[in-house]
Design a protein around this motif. Structure first.
Motif, PDB file in Angstrom:
ATOM      1  N   PRO A   1       0.827  -1.210   0.000  1.00  8.35           N
ATOM      2  CA  PRO A   1       0.000   0.000   0.000  1.00  8.35           C
ATOM      3  C   PRO A   1       0.857   1.255   0.000  1.00  8.35           C
ATOM      4  CG  PRO A   1      -0.667  -1.545   1.724  1.00  8.35           C
ATOM      5  CD  PRO A   1       0.642  -2.025   1.201  1.00  8.35           C
ATOM      6  N   GLY A   2       0.296   2.315  -0.565  1.00  7.60           N
ATOM      7  CA  GLY A   2       1.030   3.577  -0.603  1.00  7.60           C
ATOM      8  C   GLY A   2       1.058   4.290   0.733  1.00  7.60           C
ATOM      9  N   VAL A   3      -0.010   4.220   1.493  1.00  5.35           N
ATOM     10  CA  VAL A   3      -0.107   4.888   2.797  1.00  5.35           C
ATOM     11  C   VAL A   3      -0.663   3.869   3.783  1.00  5.35           C
ATOM     12  CG1 VAL A   3      -1.063   6.811   4.111  1.00  5.35           C
ATOM     13  CG2 VAL A   3      -0.546   7.099   1.673  1.00  5.35           C
ATOM     14  N   VAL A   4       0.017   3.699   4.906  1.00  6.02           N
ATOM     15  CA  VAL A   4      -0.410   2.749   5.939  1.00  6.02           C
ATOM     16  C   VAL A   4      -0.572   3.509   7.253  1.00  6.02           C
ATOM     17  CG1 VAL A   4       0.150   0.654   7.226  1.00  6.02           C
ATOM     18  CG2 VAL A   4       0.791   0.840   4.812  1.00  6.02           C
ATOM     19  N   HIS A   5      -1.792   3.505   7.785  1.00  9.23           N
ATOM     20  CA  HIS A   5      -2.072   4.061   9.113  1.00  9.23           C
ATOM     21  C   HIS A   5      -2.110   2.899  10.105  1.00  9.23           C
ATOM     22  CE1 HIS A   5      -3.129   7.884   7.279  1.00  9.23           C
ATOM     23  NE2 HIS A   5      -3.932   7.238   6.453  1.00  9.23           N
TER      24      HIS A   5
END
Length: 927
Positions: A74-78
């Motif tokens: 994934p490009g952004v992981v929270h």
């Protein structure tokens, strides 16, 4: 009165005849007016639509780059860490619903610039491994994934559900077959990495892990089990429900982590917002604000490392965000600036050819009306007045061309057209006709016979052109392309200036060999070759405009092909440097078990270990600092066996370092130093002695086998190369990076990737690199496609405009050639010989254009220097070697010859429509 009557009548008849001649000329000029309007339309489209089309290409390339970066991760992981549930009296936890609610919260926190492109991908919770009591024991990883396969993927049973006492499991068909599992089978779960576990698992479903689902790439154990090594238990993964994660967490008291995975899906419209300097700032601003906004919406009250937030009934930490997109975006920005240089050159060359065609069109219009303008001039009109009249005559063509060009530019995809640039180009093309008319009708031009200009004036003009070209190149090299926004006048002017300088040199040089050949041809019987070559040498200065068109067109095509080929080869070389072999595992020192599994994978023929250590030695003789260096150890003998062409292995073998040493000193090849030098440095209180046995060649230092470990750190001042046999005193943890190189012609990339998925952002795991994947990513890169598309389109349009310019230029000089041909035809020259005369007369100019255009196109990268840094585009240890496609260059030269032949054919067809008497004027001596 009666005596003056005849004079008045004669004067009236003269005026009438003059007016009738002017009207006839104007009638013949209507096709030229239409052609001028069409040409201005094309020029306005090129100038106005060029920048938005380039931005469109950049947006498409950026979207493809984002897709590449997020292909397997994934490009952004929270992420948020949470503790076991602490429900209030009468309250019951529903982790699945809580996770879904926070998913919506995180989605809605996206800034406006990202809202259309940032999409939710999945929510994941992976528990530490537990022991499964089946087939002698397995290491079982339990995963909750919101993107788990649906009902259609299950071949048996169903998906896991929430249960209080039993952990429901779903496994893949491969896991079922490997372990002999069945639906309904109970598996006791015990302690492993997750402690205090005493639960029973129950297999409730079997799914088929097929297709390109990202879940299988990111969690390959869910698709297939991993056999154990050296008697260890096999690694297996199974899907669970959110409540099962809570049950296990409550029993073990462990802290778990939940990941919300987001992806940036940037189509041309979304990615177009982030192109250019303003777009870059907008992207970084949005990526900086998004984690803050998501964190505030996730947990309104902040703490400092404690679990002040809640996920349902679970105390949780604040939201943490990890992403690799800003780094990928910055890399793309630097590469796009270099690609923009190439595209700008293609656009500038195209515009230069178009303006040259406009000049030829204006000259043809001046020639067609010159007789009538002389009559008007002789009757007292000023040259400026006649020129203003021509400006008024061509004004409708200019206005119509500008309006049509703007309409077409607005209809093309991309952003708002550059109407101001289009207007400037339209005005310039419109002013050419009145300016050339004024120049032709000056007093000196009207009252005196035409004669060659002074050699001094011509020499001054040519020297000025060469100086301007040299100054433009110097200014561009000194300034570079950093910080430029929008159209760059200097960058656009350099190709045309270089073309003019090349033409100035060619016009001075190529008549000399032509005269020599003409003298040789004079010894023969035929007159065709003598006449054609003599006129070619005499008319060389008059061919400057046609030569400019051909040189600029060919130079732009050769330059674009050279850059495209260099980029493709450079990307492949960079992929080889990044991987080092057919595949490599970076991080083998941290995970030796995985390295051993990879070495045993199907298709692996040989393995080589490469290790790197940072050292700061001093001279053993005078104590002077040597400089911070990278000490790289290689299995020299194994590398020579696996890759016979390895320069590093050859250097180690030639220096005798692969045979092992005494153990008291580490024998090294040094990038700086002399054989016999002693270097020492202290490590953990122990003095290490390094003995330089020879110089490390540059080719060995750039060996691809060293690329994975060298690329893991910044470049250092010095490089030391040793054999791993001399580095036995070091422990595996002493090395800052260790890579296992895997060689094999038939490597199973899918099997290797199933062992090691692509690393997620922020993960501290090993990195498996497969050369076939890297080369596929390089081939699929949108930047090279953008450069190729722009280059191809500009070259095709330039060829069409060059053909138009050549035909018009041949029509412009047709009367002179027609008279020469007519004289020869009266002496018995046939039609085929006349066509051959024209072709042979143009042949020296064509050969000069081919030589000049190819030379200019091939030398442009060197002339630009720092303004065109292809290393930033491709990566790798050095700038990529230039790749000249000889076949492509030869095809361009042949195509240019065909282009000129086609122009001559068109002009010959038009010339046959003229009778012999229309061109034969025996009384004229101006040719």
């Amino acid at each position: 009165m009666s005596g003056r009557g005849p004079d008045v009548r004669r004067s009236g008849r003269a005026v009438a005849r003059t007016g009738e001649a002017v009207r006839r000329v104007r009638g013949r000029e209507l096709p030229l007016a239409g052609g001028l309007a069409l040409l201005i339309t094309v020029l306005v489209v090129i100038a106005a639509a060029g920048p938005p089309l380039a931005e469109r290409l950049a947006a498409e390339a950026l979207g493809r780059r984002f897709a590449q970066e997020q292909r397997a991760t994934p490009g952004v992981v929270h992420s948020a860490r949470f503790d076991p549930e602490e429900p209030a009296p009468g309250e019951r936890s529903d982790l699945g619903a809580d996770l879904a609610r926070y998913t919506e919260t995180i989605e809605n926190a996206a800034p406006r610039a990202l809202r259309d492109g940032l999409v939710y991908d999945s929510t994941r919770i992976q528990l530490p491994t537990v022991k499964g009591e089946v087939k002698g024991g397995i290491a079982l990883s339990l995963v909750y994934a919101s993107d788990a396969p649906g009902r259609a993927a299950y071949v048996e049973g169903r998906a896991p559900r929430a249960r209080e006492r039993t952990v429901e499991l779903a496994v893949s068909t491969r896991t079922r077959d490997a372990l002999g599992l069945r639906v309904g089978q109970r598996i006791p779960l015990g302690d492993a990495a997750l402690k205090n576990v005493d639960v029973v698992g129950r297999v409730v479903g079997v799914y088929r892990a097929a297709g390109e689902r990202r879940l299988w790439a990111e969690k390959p154990l869910l698709a297939r089990p991993l056999p154990g090594v050296a008697g260890a238990a096999p690694d297996v993964a199974a899907l669970i429900a959110p409540r099962a994660a809570e049950v296990l967490q409550n029993r073990s008291g462990a802290e778990l982590t939940v990941d919300w995975n987001m992806r940036v899906v940037a189509g041309p419209e979304v990615a177009g917002r982030f192109v250019g300097e303003r777009g870059e700032r907008a992207f970084h601003r949005a990526m900086a604000r998004y984690p803050i906004a998501a964190g505030e919406d996730f947990c309104g009250r902040g703490g400092f490392g404690g679990k002040w937030c809640l996920i349902g009934t679970h105390p949780a930490t604040e939201l943490e965000t990890s992403t690799k997109l800003p780094e990928a975006f910055d890399a793309f920005g630097g590469q796009w600036r270099q690609a923009a240089v190439v595209i700008s050159f293609a656009q500038a060359s195209l515009l230069g050819v178009g303006l040259a065609a406009a000049v030829v069109t204006a000259l043809l219009a001046v020639r067609r009306r010159l007789g009538a303008d002389w009559l008007i001039r002789a009757r007292g009109a000023s040259a400026a007045g006649v020129a203003l009249g021509r400006a008024g005559w061509s004004a409708p063509s200019g206005a119509l061309g500008y309006g049509a060009g703007c309409a077409l530019a607005a209809a093309l995809p991309g952003g708002s057209p550059a109407y101001g640039t289009g207007l400037a180009v339209a005005v310039l093309a419109w002013l050419l006709l009145p300016a050339l008319t004024w120049f032709a009708l000056r007093d000196r031009a009207v009252l005196r016979d035409r004669e060659p200009r002074g050699a001094g004036r011509r020499l001054v003009v040519e020297a000025l052109v060469v100086l301007l070209a040299a100054g433009g190149v110097s200014a561009l090299r000194a300034r570079g392309t950093e910080g430029t926004a929008g159209p760059d006048p200097l960058l656009a002017a350099v190709p045309v200036l270089l073309g003019l300088a090349t033409v100035a040199v060619l016009v001075r040089c190529y008549p000399w060999p032509v005269r020599v050949v003409a003298r040789w041809a004079a010894r023969g019987r035929g007159a065709v070759a003598l006449v054609a070559l003599s006129r070619a040498a005499k008319e060389a200065p008059a061919r400057g405009l046609a030569l400019l068109v051909l040189v600029v067109t060919l130079a732009g095509a050769v330059f674009g092909g050279l850059v495209s080929g260099t980029l493709e080869e450079g990307r492949r070389a960079a992929a080889a440097w990044q991987v080092g072999a057919d595949a490599s595992f970076l991080g083998a020192g941290r995970d030796p078990g995985m390295a051993d599994r990879l070495a045993r994978a199907r298709g692996v023929r040989d393995t080589v270990t490469v290790r790197q250590l940072r050292v700061d030695p001093v001279s053993g003789t005078d104590g002077g600092r040597y400089g911070i260096a990278s000490l790289i150890g290689v299995d020299g003998a194994e590398l020579r066996k696996a890759a016979g062409d390895s320069r590093a292995a050859r250097a180690l073998t030639d220096a005798g370092l692969t045979r092992g040493g005494t153990g008291r000193e580490i024998r090294v090849l040094a990038s700086e130093g002399h054989a016999g030098d002693l270097l020492t440095y202290t490590r953990y209180g122990k003095t290490i002695r390094l003995r330089v046995t020879g110089h490390l060649p540059q080719s060995a230092a750039r060996d691809a086998a060293l690329g994975p470990v060298r690329g893991a750190t910044v470049d250092r001042q010095r490089l030391l190369l040793a054999d791993n046999r001399d580095l036995k005193a070091f422990k595996a943890t002493d090395f800052e990076e260790t890579a296992l190189l895997l060689y094999g012609r038939n490597l199973d990339a899918e099997a290797l990737r199933s062992l090691v998925p692509r690393a997620a952002p922020g993960a501290n795991t090993g990195d498996l690199r497969i050369r076939a994947e890297e080369e596929a990513d390089a081939a699929d890169d949108g930047l090279i496609a953008a450069v190729t598309t722009a280059h191809t389109a500009c070259t095709a349009l330039a060829v069409l405009l060059a053909l138009l310019a050549l035909v018009l230029e041949l029509l412009l000089s047709a009367p002179a050639r027609g008279r020469t041909t007519a004289h020869l035809r009266t002496l018995g020259l046939g039609g085929r010989a006349a066509s051959g005369l024209q072709l042979l007369q143009l042949l020296p100019m064509v050969l000069a254009a081919v030589a000049g255009g190819v030379a200019l196109g091939l030398t442009l990268p060197s002339l630009l220097g720092p303004a065109l840094d292809l290393r930033e585009f491709t990566g790798g240890p050095t700038a990529p070697d230039r790749h000249v496609d000889a076949l492509f260059t030869a095809a361009l030269g042949a195509g240019l010859c065909v282009l000129v032949a086609a122009a001559v054919g068109v002009e010959t067809w038009l010339g046959r429509r003229r009778g012999l008497g229309a061109v034969l004027r025996l009384g004229r001596a101006d040719d």
